[in-house]
Enzyme design. Structure first.
Site, short mmCIF file in Angstrom:
data_model
loop_
_atom_site.label_atom_id
_atom_site.label_comp_id
_atom_site.label_asym_id
_atom_site.label_seq_id
_atom_site.Cartn_x
_atom_site.Cartn_y
_atom_site.Cartn_z
N GLU A 94 0.77 -1.22 -0.07
CA GLU A 94 -0.10 0.08 -0.01
C GLU A 94 0.66 1.26 -0.13
O GLU A 94 1.79 1.52 0.85
CB GLU A 94 -0.85 -0.08 1.12
CG GLU A 94 -1.87 1.20 1.37
CD GLU A 94 -2.80 1.14 2.36
OE1 GLU A 94 -3.67 0.08 2.12
OE2 GLU A 94 -2.66 1.93 3.18
N ASN A 116 -3.93 3.91 -1.66
CA ASN A 116 -4.76 4.49 -0.90
C ASN A 116 -5.42 5.91 -0.93
O ASN A 116 -4.52 6.48 -0.85
CB ASN A 116 -4.66 4.15 0.50
CG ASN A 116 -5.73 3.96 1.45
OD1 ASN A 116 -6.71 4.36 1.32
ND2 ASN A 116 -5.81 2.77 2.58
O1 LIG Z 1 -10.80 3.34 7.11
C1 LIG Z 1 -10.13 4.04 8.07
O2 LIG Z 1 -10.43 4.96 8.82
C2 LIG Z 1 -8.57 3.89 8.33
C3 LIG Z 1 -8.07 4.38 9.29
C4 LIG Z 1 -6.48 4.36 9.36
C5 LIG Z 1 -5.80 3.36 8.76
C6 LIG Z 1 -6.65 2.53 7.67
C7 LIG Z 1 -8.01 2.58 7.52
N1 LIG Z 1 -8.86 1.99 6.61
C8 LIG Z 1 -8.20 0.80 6.07
C9 LIG Z 1 -8.60 0.96 4.60
O3 LIG Z 1 -7.71 1.38 3.97
C10 LIG Z 1 -9.91 0.93 4.15
O4 LIG Z 1 -10.37 0.07 5.04
C11 LIG Z 1 -10.16 0.05 2.75
O5 LIG Z 1 -9.23 0.72 1.73
C12 LIG Z 1 -11.75 0.43 2.25
O6 LIG Z 1 -11.87 1.91 2.49
P1 LIG Z 1 -13.67 2.49 2.11
O7 LIG Z 1 -14.02 1.80 1.04
O8 LIG Z 1 -13.51 3.88 2.12
O9 LIG Z 1 -14.17 1.88 3.47
#
Ligand SMILES: O=C(O)c1ccccc1NCC(=O)[C@H](O)[C@H](O)COP(=O)(O)O
Length: 268
Positions: free
Chosen positions: A174, A195
């Site tokens: 990532e 990300n």
């Molecule tokens: O999602 C968070 O708040 C977060 C905070 C700190 C580190 C990682 C975090 N998330 C992990 C991810 O990257 C997401 O769960 C994943 O990419 C899916 O993202 P989404 O579709 O926006 O829920």
């Protein structure tokens, strides 16, 4: 920014280091590198996570199981991992991601439950800092592990990628910018994620994955992570050349996650 000026990612990593330093119930915590390698090699062979993304429809959908998150709080309180996994499998997911960290109300037990419920290739979404975590992820049925470039010095990143590959585990590396993409590729990663969420501040940049696509050769597999909040967002990332989309909140907050996934897959 969280307390004492540290970022949220710093706080999560500090908690993970403390967790890893504490006495552990599993044997892997006290083994030498050679013993870890031997233990990991005896575990069942992983599925081909990258192959599923490259051989299936483009973009592949990595549907994420995530009850909560530091940025959004509760998404689906008490969500049942088996139920969601079966909905994702029926809805057309290519692979699954399972949050295994306590800050997301997740655990390795959730990944074990998902492994026992569906045949999809699985990503252990955790904050991996050492080899024991890779063995533990393989032990509960993960096929791929997440390594966050921002959390790992270059030698450690390379070492963990090589160790994962020696266990036939794949790695989603990532990144968040061109320099980290270069570090990931130099360290041997074949699956590169960008990300759109800044893990230090939680800010979402919906254009980040599209903007950085040009820095990753087609021979690598490119995953746009986070921030998909609509079918239009997914279409835009598809058109920008993403090989896969990693989507969690959009499905986990839907009234019917399987239907939301099916609708998005059909639209792509
Ligand atoms: O999602 C968070 O708040 C977060 C905070 C700190 C580190 C990682 C975090 N998330 C992990 C991810 O990257 C997401 O769960 C994943 O990419 C899916 O993202 P989404 O579709 O926006 O829920």
């Amino acid at each position: 920014m969280s307390d004492k000026g540290s970022t949220y990612l710093d706080k999560i990593l500090a908690a993970k280091r403390a967790e890893l330093a504490a006495p552990r119930a599993t044997r892997s915590g006290a083994l030498t590198d050679r013993e870890l390698l031997e233990l990991g090699a005896r575990l069942p062979r992983p599925r081909d996570f990258i192959g599923a993304l490259r051989e299936g429809p483009r973009p592949g959908i990595i549907a994420e199981f995530k009850r909560a998150s530091p940025s959004a709080g509760a998404l689906r309180e008490g969500a049942d991992a088996r139920q969601i996994a079966m909905l994702y499998a029926a809805g057309g997911a290519t692979c699954m991601s399972v949050l295994c960290d306590k800050h997301f109300q997740g655990s390795l037990d959730d990944l074990r439950t998902v492994r026992q419920s569906v045949a999809l290739p699985l990503l252990a979404k955790d904050f991996i800092l050492e080899k024991t975590q890779i063995v533990e992820a393989k032990r509960v049925g993960a096929d791929c592990v997440l390594l966050i470039v921002a959390a790992l010095p270059a030698p450690q990143l390379r070492n963990l990628i090589e160790f994962s590959h020696s266990l036939e585990m794949q790695v989603l590396c990532e990144t968040r910018d061109e320099a980290e993409i270069d570090r990931a590729m130099a360290a041997g990663a074949k699956l590169i994620g960008v990300n759109s969420r800044d893990l230090q501040t939680f800010e979402l940049d919906p254009d980040r994955a599209a903007k950085l696509r040009k820095y990753v050769p087609k021979s690598f597999t490119y995953v746009a992570e986070s921030g998909v909040r609509s079918i239009d967002d997914a279409l835009r990332l598809r058109d920008s050349g993403a090989d896969a989309l990693l989507i969690g909140s959009y499905f986990m907050t839907a009234e019917h996650p399987g239907e939301a996934l099916r609708e998005l897959v059909m639209a792509l």
